[in-house]
Design a protein around this motif. Structure first.
Motif: not given
Length: 374
Positions: A31-34, A164-173, A176-180, A191-194
């Protein structure tokens, strides 16, 4: 490790529900949170789990949430009570709405209501008890759920922003984290992320004002308390033909309260303090300035309803939640990316069930017994 089976963006109640659903399936979850703890709408509310006032999809999620709240309160060790909800009726049209609501709602005469709620007898006609509802303390419940999830193997990366998020990936500060599966559960910050998704479904922010006060009551409030203003908000009541007359009268008699978009309701915490509120203001970016007129109205209405001396205000705050035309946002944004939000003011009531049902659709059924991932 920069890979997980499920990565959840956001540690509010929907994000916690998604993490809980995933870890019970034996999956590695991050779980990622700012922020450094849940600090948003999940802790800035009444702690009122208003299950019996919902209908349709919201009621399905609320019923599922009820079982999850009961399980989590037992396993994570936080305060929760099967109190139901009280409704005070001070006009015949309020009684008329309650009398047509159907199963699960028990009508109360004045004497029984007064035994459960320390109200003024003057002007009270009776009320009702919504039997399925629960109450918790959101400030302690959220942190307890986080601790419980950690004990089950969930990794929390606080003070880390998702960029940012994209297919099977989360970009963080922090990289990146790969994800199923990526679950985006960032409430109004969708509204900020998507931004494209938020614009398409019309997500705005709803800001609400609330306060907590020290009170002297002749006996404790046995359950969360709703009023006629609540009956014109919640789906099970607001859609009834009788609610139209109630709405017309309330707005005609008190345009000042209608302008605040008031939900006049109350919960009493275990320490005896009373939460009062709440007003609502919807905009893409609501003003941060809280009008004193709202707080003055909360206090005046509380003193008129409760048999008590003037409350002593302890805290005031502003909560913000996502709002859109529909009650829920459930969207497959990309391959392996699922966005979830309760886009109305019932996130605490429905959020766990919303996450559970949609994670079940994505991951399959949970095992019969809760387990710790390998």
């Amino acid at each position: 490790m920069n890979r997980a089976d499920v990565v959840v963006a956001g540690s509010g109640i929907v994000g916690l529900g998604a993490a809980y659903a995933a870890v019970r399936r034996g999956l590695r979850v991050i779980v990622v949170d700012r922020t450094d703890a849940p600090v948003g709408a999940t802790i800035r509310n009444f702690g009122h789990l208003c299950i019996g006032a919902q209908e349709g999809e919201a009621r399905r999620y609320a019923d599922a949430s009820r079982e999850l709240w009961l399980r989590l309160s037992r396993d994570a060790g936080f305060w929760l009570r099967e109190s139901g909800t009280l409704v005070a009726a001070r006009h015949e049209d309020e009684l008329a709405v309650l009398e047509t609501a159907g199963d699960g709602i028990r009508m109360l005469d004045v004497d029984e209501l007064l035994r459960l709620a320390p109200l003024r007898r003057e002007g009270l006609l009776g009320g009702a008890h919504i039997e399925t509802d629960l109450q918790t303390d959101p400030r302690t419940a959220a942190s307890a759920i986080v601790r419980h999830l950690v004990s089950l193997g969930v990794e929390f990366r606080f003070r880390t922003a998702v960029t940012g998020v994209r297919s099977h990936r989360v970009d963080t500060t922090r990289g990146p984290i790969e994800a199923g599966l990526v679950v985006v559960a960032v409430n109004h910050d969708v509204d900020q992320l998507l931004p494209g998704l938020a614009e398409r479904v019309g997500v705005e922010r709803c800001a609400l004002d609330m306060m907590r006060a020290a009170v002297t009551l002749r006996h404790p409030l046995a359950a969360p308390l709703l009023t006629g203003w609540s009956l014109i908000r919640y789906g099970r009541f607001a859609g009834a033909p009788e609610a139209a007359a109630l709405r017309e009268r309330l707005h005609g008699e008190r345009p000042d309260l209608a302008a605040l978009d008031l939900n006049q309701m109350y919960t009493q915490l275990p320490d005896g303090t009373l939460i009062l509120g709440d007003s609502h203001a919807t905009a893409p970016a609501p003003a941060p300035f809280q009008p004193e007129a709202a707080f003055a109205a909360f206090l005046a209405e509380a003193e008129a309803l409760f048999d008590m001396p003037a409350p002593r205000v302890i805290e005031r705050w502003q909560g913000v939640y996502a709002k859109a035309a529909g009650e829920f946002l459930v969207e497959r944004v990309d391959d392996g990316v699922l966005a979830l939000a309760a886009t109305t003011g019932i996130g605490m009531t429905t959020g766990l069930g919303l996450a559970e049902e949609n994670l079940t659709a994505a991951l399959g059924a949970a095992p019969a017994r809760e387990g710790t991932p390998s």
